[in-house]
Design an enzyme around this catalytic site. Structure first.
Site, PDB file in Angstrom:
ATOM      1  CG  ASP A  65     156.262 -43.458  10.688  1.00 45.45           C
ATOM      2  OD1 ASP A  65     155.380 -43.451  11.569  1.00 45.45           O
ATOM      3  OD2 ASP A  65     156.235 -44.220   9.700  1.00 45.45           O
ATOM      4  CE1 TYR A 156     136.751 -38.610  12.155  1.00 47.79           C
ATOM      5  CE2 TYR A 156     136.485 -38.863  14.514  1.00 47.79           C
ATOM      6  CZ  TYR A 156     137.178 -38.369  13.440  1.00 47.79           C
ATOM      7  OH  TYR A 156     138.323 -37.636  13.655  1.00 47.79           O
ATOM      8  CE  LYS A 163     141.166 -37.077  15.447  1.00 47.78           C
ATOM      9  NZ  LYS A 163     142.567 -36.604  15.292  1.00 47.78           N
TER      10      LYS A 163
HETATM   11  O1  0WD Z   1     137.854 -32.403   8.815  1.00 43.75           O
HETATM   12  C1  0WD Z   1     139.050 -32.513   9.086  1.00 43.75           C
HETATM   13  N1  0WD Z   1     139.976 -32.508   8.136  1.00 43.75           N
HETATM   14  C2  0WD Z   1     139.457 -32.619  10.517  1.00 43.75           C
HETATM   15  C3  0WD Z   1     140.694 -33.085  10.857  1.00 43.75           C
HETATM   16  C4  0WD Z   1     138.460 -32.226  11.535  1.00 43.75           C
HETATM   17  C5  0WD Z   1     138.946 -32.340  12.876  1.00 43.75           C
HETATM   18  C6  0WD Z   1     140.183 -32.834  13.180  1.00 43.75           C
HETATM   19  N2  0WD Z   1     141.026 -33.222  12.165  1.00 43.75           N
HETATM   20  C7  0WD Z   1     142.324 -33.754  12.545  1.00 43.75           C
HETATM   21  C8  0WD Z   1     142.724 -35.075  11.922  1.00 43.75           C
HETATM   22  O2  0WD Z   1     142.077 -36.170  12.529  1.00 43.75           O
HETATM   23  C9  0WD Z   1     144.222 -35.057  12.201  1.00 43.75           C
HETATM   24  O3  0WD Z   1     144.467 -35.426  13.545  1.00 43.75           O
HETATM   25  O4  0WD Z   1     143.335 -32.867  12.163  1.00 43.75           O
HETATM   26  C10 0WD Z   1     144.565 -33.577  12.026  1.00 43.75           C
HETATM   27  C11 0WD Z   1     145.176 -33.224  10.691  1.00 43.75           C
HETATM   28  O5  0WD Z   1     144.373 -33.716   9.673  1.00 43.75           O
HETATM   29  P1  0WD Z   1     144.209 -33.021   8.235  1.00 43.75           P
HETATM   30  O6  0WD Z   1     145.001 -31.795   8.146  1.00 43.75           O
HETATM   31  O7  0WD Z   1     142.743 -32.984   7.999  1.00 43.75           O
HETATM   32  O8  0WD Z   1     144.748 -34.161   7.257  1.00 43.75           O
HETATM   33  P2  0WD Z   1     146.103 -34.426   6.475  1.00 43.75           P
HETATM   34  O9  0WD Z   1     146.463 -33.256   5.662  1.00 43.75           O
HETATM   35  O10 0WD Z   1     145.885 -35.724   5.744  1.00 43.75           O
HETATM   36  O11 0WD Z   1     147.178 -34.647   7.617  1.00 43.75           O
HETATM   37  C12 0WD Z   1     147.195 -35.765   8.465  1.00 43.75           C
HETATM   38  C13 0WD Z   1     148.570 -36.366   8.379  1.00 43.75           C
HETATM   39  C14 0WD Z   1     148.838 -37.478   7.382  1.00 43.75           C
HETATM   40  O12 0WD Z   1     148.463 -37.216   6.158  1.00 43.75           O
HETATM   41  P3  0WD Z   1     148.228 -38.425   5.078  1.00 43.75           P
HETATM   42  O13 0WD Z   1     147.200 -37.784   4.235  1.00 43.75           O
HETATM   43  O14 0WD Z   1     149.589 -38.562   4.489  1.00 43.75           O
HETATM   44  O15 0WD Z   1     147.709 -39.645   5.814  1.00 43.75           O
HETATM   45  O16 0WD Z   1     148.947 -37.118   9.490  1.00 43.75           O
HETATM   46  C15 0WD Z   1     150.240 -37.632   9.146  1.00 43.75           C
HETATM   47  C16 0WD Z   1     150.317 -37.722   7.659  1.00 43.75           C
HETATM   48  O17 0WD Z   1     151.189 -36.771   7.142  1.00 43.75           O
HETATM   49  N3  0WD Z   1     150.505 -38.956   9.640  1.00 43.75           N
HETATM   50  C17 0WD Z   1     151.644 -39.257  10.269  1.00 43.75           C
HETATM   51  N4  0WD Z   1     152.721 -38.497  10.594  1.00 43.75           N
HETATM   52  C18 0WD Z   1     153.744 -39.112  11.204  1.00 43.75           C
HETATM   53  N5  0WD Z   1     153.750 -40.417  11.511  1.00 43.75           N
HETATM   54  C19 0WD Z   1     151.572 -40.632  10.557  1.00 43.75           C
HETATM   55  C20 0WD Z   1     152.696 -41.209  11.206  1.00 43.75           C
HETATM   56  N6  0WD Z   1     152.736 -42.512  11.523  1.00 43.75           N
HETATM   57  N7  0WD Z   1     150.380 -41.110  10.091  1.00 43.75           N
HETATM   58  C21 0WD Z   1     149.743 -40.076   9.545  1.00 43.75           C
END
Ligand code: 0WD
Length: 256
Positions: A65, A156, A163
Site C-alpha cells: 500500500d 477529472y 497527474k
Molecule cells: O481511463 C483509464 N482507465 C485511465 C487510467 C486513463 C489514463 C490513465 N489511467 C491511469 C489511472 O489514473 C491509474 O494511475 O492508469 C492507472 C491504472 O488505472 P486503471 O487500470 O484504470 O484502474 P484500476 O484497475 O482501478 O487500478 C488502479 C489501482 C487501484 O484500483 P482500485 O480500483 O482498487 O482503486 O490503483 C491501486 C488500486 O489497486 N491503488 C493503490 N495501490 C497501492 N496503494 C493504492 C494504494 N494506496 N490506491 C489505489
C-alpha cells in the site's frame, strides 16, 4: 512468445482486477519473457491477486500500500533476497475521493487534495526511491497518466492536478536517476473502462466523444498501452527518458 524482456525482472504495482491497465502490462511483459512480480494494495485484493498471479505466472505476489511507509520500506526487504536485481517498475496507481470527482474543482478540500496528490503522484517518488537500490543494472520506471493533467476535462478535477504533478515528478526523477541509467517515463493512456474509470462521472460519454474525434476514430485498448510499456521497458526504449508518451488513438492532437 518473443523475447524483448528476456532476463529482465519487472515489479508491477496497481493491478486491481483483469481489466486493470497494469494487468495487460504484466501479461505483455510475460509474453516477452520477463519475470513478473505483482503487488496489491491491501487484504481486500489479496485472494484475487493471488489468483491473477497464478494466471499470469507471476514469480511473487505481495502487499504494498503506497500510502504506508512500512510497505514501501519493506519492498527492498521482501524483494532483495529472491530478486536482487529489478530492471523494470510499473506504477499504475491513482486514488481520489469520489466527491472530489463530482463536485466543482473549486470546492476541493485540503484533505482531498493531499490524498489525491499523495497516492497518485508522490507515490511514484516513494516507490522509485525504495526500489532503486535493487536497480543495480539501470532500468526503466514507468507510470500511467491522463490528458486531464494538461487540459481541463470535466469531472477529472483534483486527479488532473495530481497527474500534472505526476508528469512533473517523472521528469525530475528522470533527471535524478539518469546517471544510474534508470529511465523514467509516463504513458498517457486514452480513456479505458476500468474500476478507476468508473469513479469518473459520465465516463461512457467520454469514451463516445473520444471515439468520434480521435484520428483513429476509436478508443485505445489496454493491450496497446501494454505494448508501449514493453517498448519503454525493453532496450528498444533505451534512449527515451523523462517523456510522456500518448497512447490515445491520437485524441490529444485534435483541436475543435
Ligand atoms: O481511463 C483509464 N482507465 C485511465 C487510467 C486513463 C489514463 C490513465 N489511467 C491511469 C489511472 O489514473 C491509474 O494511475 O492508469 C492507472 C491504472 O488505472 P486503471 O487500470 O484504470 O484502474 P484500476 O484497475 O482501478 O487500478 C488502479 C489501482 C487501484 O484500483 P482500485 O480500483 O482498487 O482503486 O490503483 C491501486 C488500486 O489497486 N491503488 C493503490 N495501490 C497501492 N496503494 C493504492 C494504494 N494506496 N490506491 C489505489
Amino acid at each position: 512468445m518473443s523475447s524483448l524482456l528476456q532476463g529482465k525482472t519487472a515489479l508491477v504495482l496497481g493491478i486491481a482486477n483483469k481489466w486493470s491497465i497494469a494487468y495487460a502490462i504484466a501479461e505483455a511483459f510475460r509474453r516477452e519473457g520477463a519475470t513478473v512480480i505483482l503487488t496489491y494494495q491491501g487484504e481486500r485484493l489479496q485472494r484475487s491477486l493471488e489468483d491473477i498471479g497464478q494466471t499470469l505466472g507471476a514469480a511473487k505476489v505481495f502487499q504494498c500500500d503506497v500510502s504506508k511507509d512500512d510497505d514501501l520500506a519493506n519492498l527492498v526487504n521482501t524483494l532483495g533476497p529472491e530478486f536482487p536485481k529489478i530492471d523494470i517498475v510499473v506504477h499504475s496507481i491513482a486514488f481520489a475521493n469520489g466527491e472530489d470527482l463530482s463536485r466543482p474543482f473549486v470546492q476541493t478540500s485540503r484533505d482531498g487534495f493531499k490524498l489525491a496528490l499523495e497516492v497518485s503522484a508522490w507515490s511514484l517518488v516513494g516507490v522509485a526511491n525504495a526500489v532503486r537500490p535493487l536497480m543495480t543494472d539501470g532500468g526503466s520506471i514507468m507510470t500511467l497518466t491522463y490528458l486531464g493533467a494538461q487540459r481541463v476535462l470535466e469531472n477529472y478535477n483534483v486527479m488532473g492536478v495530481a497527474k500534472a504533478a505526476l508528469e512533473s515528478a517523472t521528469r525530475y526523477l528522470a533527471g535524478d536517476l539518469g546517471a544510474a541509467n534508470i529511465r523514467v517515463n509516463a504513458i498517457s493512456a486514452g480513456p479505458i473502462k476500468t474500476a478507476a474509470a468508473r469513479g469518473i462521472k459520465d465516463f461512457s460519454k467520454i469514451l463516445d466523444a473520444v471515439a468520434a474525434k480521435a484520428p483513429l476514430r476509436r478508443n485505445c485498448t489496454t493491450a496497446e498501452v501494454a505494448d508501449t510499456a514493453v517498448f519503454l521497458a525493453s532496450d528498444l526504449g533505451r534512449g527515451v527518458t523523462g517523456n510522456t508518451i500518448f497512447v490515445d488513438a491520437g485524441y490529444q492532437i485534435m483541436g475543435l
